[in-house]
Design a protein around this motif. Structure first.
Motif, PDB file in Angstrom:
ATOM      1  N   LYS A 219       0.870  -1.188   0.000  1.00 51.23           N
ATOM      2  CA  LYS A 219       0.000   0.000   0.000  1.00 51.23           C
ATOM      3  C   LYS A 219       0.899   1.228   0.000  1.00 51.23           C
ATOM      4  O   LYS A 219       1.264   1.761   1.050  1.00 51.23           O
ATOM      5  CB  LYS A 219      -0.940  -0.013   1.203  1.00 51.23           C
ATOM      6  CG  LYS A 219      -1.933  -1.183   1.202  1.00 51.23           C
ATOM      7  CD  LYS A 219      -2.933  -1.097   2.343  1.00 51.23           C
ATOM      8  CE  LYS A 219      -3.900   0.045   2.160  1.00 51.23           C
ATOM      9  NZ  LYS A 219      -4.988   0.047   3.179  1.00 51.23           N
TER      10      LYS A 219
ATOM     11  N   ALA B 296      -8.583   1.380  -4.285  1.00 46.73           N
ATOM     12  CA  ALA B 296      -8.186   0.414  -3.258  1.00 46.73           C
ATOM     13  C   ALA B 296      -8.588  -1.019  -3.618  1.00 46.73           C
ATOM     14  O   ALA B 296      -8.112  -1.970  -2.998  1.00 46.73           O
ATOM     15  CB  ALA B 296      -8.795   0.806  -1.912  1.00 46.73           C
TER      16      ALA B 296
ATOM     17  N   TYR C 244      -1.867   3.976   3.592  1.00 47.12           N
ATOM     18  CA  TYR C 244      -0.858   4.042   2.541  1.00 47.12           C
ATOM     19  C   TYR C 244       0.393   4.770   3.033  1.00 47.12           C
ATOM     20  O   TYR C 244       0.304   5.748   3.779  1.00 47.12           O
ATOM     21  CB  TYR C 244      -1.418   4.740   1.296  1.00 47.12           C
ATOM     22  CG  TYR C 244      -2.413   3.863   0.564  1.00 47.12           C
ATOM     23  CD1 TYR C 244      -1.994   2.989  -0.437  1.00 47.12           C
ATOM     24  CD2 TYR C 244      -3.756   3.876   0.914  1.00 47.12           C
ATOM     25  CE1 TYR C 244      -2.905   2.166  -1.086  1.00 47.12           C
ATOM     26  CE2 TYR C 244      -4.670   3.048   0.270  1.00 47.12           C
ATOM     27  CZ  TYR C 244      -4.235   2.200  -0.729  1.00 47.12           C
ATOM     28  OH  TYR C 244      -5.130   1.367  -1.354  1.00 47.12           O
TER      29      TYR C 244
END
Length: 549
Positions: free
Chosen positions: A259, A506, A538
């Motif tokens: 991420k 996402a 993230y």
């Protein structure tokens, strides 16, 4: 750059009706396939994946090529292939050239069925039915596969049924609502029915305007099916994002689940405010956010648009306060990249003012009477030598200002000719932008061997690192930027809008959340986006880190 419209690919023409063909289609026989294929495959190469792609994976991408809409098949195939590179190397060619047993040399197959009832080789149908490797089939001609199978429903647990033409404008994937452009609805969405829920499942559903639901993506055994072309009429929150994720499951089933996030400070030239640049650097450093700075090395305003009619030309080295601010940004985690040479073209509007940061540099454009940006053509003087000259001049500007020459390039307004992109590729280790492509560049899958048709151009954004058909490693930017007012039919875009798009993105495994920000805007906008992405889990990393895979 301002977020000028990228070109969108249209959908194929609608099928003749909702019912699928009742008879088996006329397919190319194995004998005629074996005669046809060598001519098609002779020029086809295996293309490398992006850095970090799984070296043990190798994906075959097939597309339709017949009739007046064959150019669309090539374009869709290119878009699929660009995305495949995040996970694997690949080969691209028309489905008509498939050779019996060819799938044996690959770890997975993606077929984009853009032409209604395109005659598919029996060898392709037989090999798909026989394989246990992952197969992603999009849109048309699934009925040919079903007719060829001895028991399609028994093997895969679902059956293709009919085209649904309802106004289905929302696709839900992984519980996230994605948009589907109304322009795609007339082409239809091929509906499936689950026969055996122990073998098949619905991965995504489309919801129409009367509350009905339609299967958008279905998986049975090793076969995943999408009921339309997800590369037509795409946008920042589009069902394209679901297709990106499903492509990744074929190109690299062991895809990482990182991420990561990127931020780029945009259009920094000799006219920039050193105070604002330092404030941005201080804020990002305080939040442990590495960042990139897109530098325009030679600022030009030949018509004096922003200087009371007096022409301005300022080299970066002449703007000592900006140079010091850029060095300060580097000390706070900033990486400089080259954003064109002048980010404008001559003293003509292209399409706005002739000033750096406003206009295209490597492509001609104008604003139409109804206020749309129209991409016209490459520059009249476009050539490899011309593009090389501008790149060399920009690199010299950095050196004269005392900076190391950047190894990352961003094409102004994300637009250039195929010739220009071929010049950028060896001059830099990566681009940090989106792609602009022209039909005809990849005849029979041999990219670079065709003549680009600039009357049929299309853009593509990526949510992770790819290597595009020009051979360039491309660092992603897909979330766009803050725009406070509407322009050229582009709606305003707030920090909330960017975070909304990030939530749609996402759904993509290993996706990178990437946006850019203009330093003339209030820094509060930047703070909202950074805080929002960090709250989503993230981590911001340098562009060089993403570039490595």
């Amino acid at each position: 750059m301002r977020s000028v419209d990228n070109r969108m690919l249209p959908a194929p023409p609608p099928p003749p009706g909702a019912a699928l063909p009742k008879k088996k289609s006329t397919v190319v026989s194995p004998t005629s396939t074996s005669r046809l294929a060598p001519a098609l495959l002779q020029a086809v190469s295996q293309y490398a994946g992006a850095p970090g792609a799984n070296p043990s994976q190798n994906t075959l991408v097939l597309y339709d090529s017949s009739g007046q809409w064959g150019w669309l098949g090539e374009a869709y195939g290119v878009m699929a292939s660009n995305l495949v590179t995040h996970g694997s190397k690949y080969t691209l060619h028309p489905a008509a050239g498939y050779v019996a047993g060819e799938l044996g040399g690959y770890t997975g197959l993606i077929y984009v069925g853009s032409t209604y009832d395109e005659p598919l080789p029996t060898a392709l149908l037989d090999d798909v039915l026989a394989t246990t490797k992952p197969v992603l089939w999009m849109s048309n001609n699934i009925w040919q596969l079903a007719a060829r199978a001895s028991n399609f429903a028994g093997q895969y647990g679902f059956t293709p049924m009919f085209f649904d033409f309802s106004n289905a404008l929302t696709v839900t994937y992984k519980g996230v609502a994605l948009q589907r452009n109304a322009l795609a609805a007339p082409t239809g969405l091929l509906q499936t029915v689950i026969n055996d829920p122990t073998k098949a499942q619905v991965l995504a559903t489309a919801t129409n305007d009367v509350g009905g639901t339609i299967n958008w993506a279905t998986r049975g055994a090793n076969l995943t099916y999408i009921g339309e072309i997800p590369f037509s009429y795409t946008g920042p929150n589009d069902r394209y994002l679901a297709a990106v994720d499903l492509i990744g499951k074929v190109s690299n089933p062991s895809m990482l689940s990182r991420k990561r996030a990127l931020v780029r400070i945009e259009d920094v030239g000799a006219d920039a405010s050193p105070t604002r640049l330092r404030a941005i650097a201080d804020y990002l450093y305080s939040k442990n956010v590495p960042f990139s700075v897109a530098v325009i090395p030679f600022y030009k305003d030949p018509n004096g648009t922003y200087n009371n009619g007096v022409p301005v030309s300022t080299h970066l080295y002449q703007a000592s306060a900006v140079v010091k601010a850029l060095r300060y940004m580097q000390s706070k985690g900033g990486t400089l990249l080259m954003h064109g040479y002048t980010h404008q073209y001559s003293n003509v509007a292209n399409p706005y003012s002739g000033a750096s940061g406003d206009d295209f540099e490597f492509y001609r454009a104008h604003v139409s009477p109804d206020n749309y940006v129209i991409y016209d053509s490459p520059m009249a003087e476009d050539s490899a030598l011309w593009a090389q000259g501008r790149i060399a001049s920009g690199q010299q500007e950095f050196a004269q200002a005392g900076f190391a020459v950047p190894n990352i390039f961003e094409a102004p307004h994300y637009a250039a000719s195929a010739i220009d992109y071929q010049v950028f590729q060896p001059a830099f280790t990566a681009r940090y932008d989106r792609g602009l492509f022209a039909a005809g560049w990849c005849p029979n899958g041999a990219c670079g061997s065709g003549i680009p048709d600039y009357t049929r151009i299309y853009g593509q954004f990526y949510p992770y690192l790819v290597r595009d058909i020009y051979g360039s490693v491309v660092i992603p930017e897909q979330l766009g930027n803050v725009e406070l007012v509407e322009f050229n039919h582009n709606p305003p875009r707030s920090p909330a809008d960017i975070l909304y798009s990030a939530n749609r993105n996402a759904v993509i495994q290993d996706g990178v959340q990437s946006f850019f920000f203009h330093p003339f805007l209030n820094i509060s906008n930047l703070k909202q986006i950074v805080a929002g992405l960090q709250a989503m889990g993230y981590t911001f990393v340098p562009a060089d880190t993403v570039k490595q895979g």
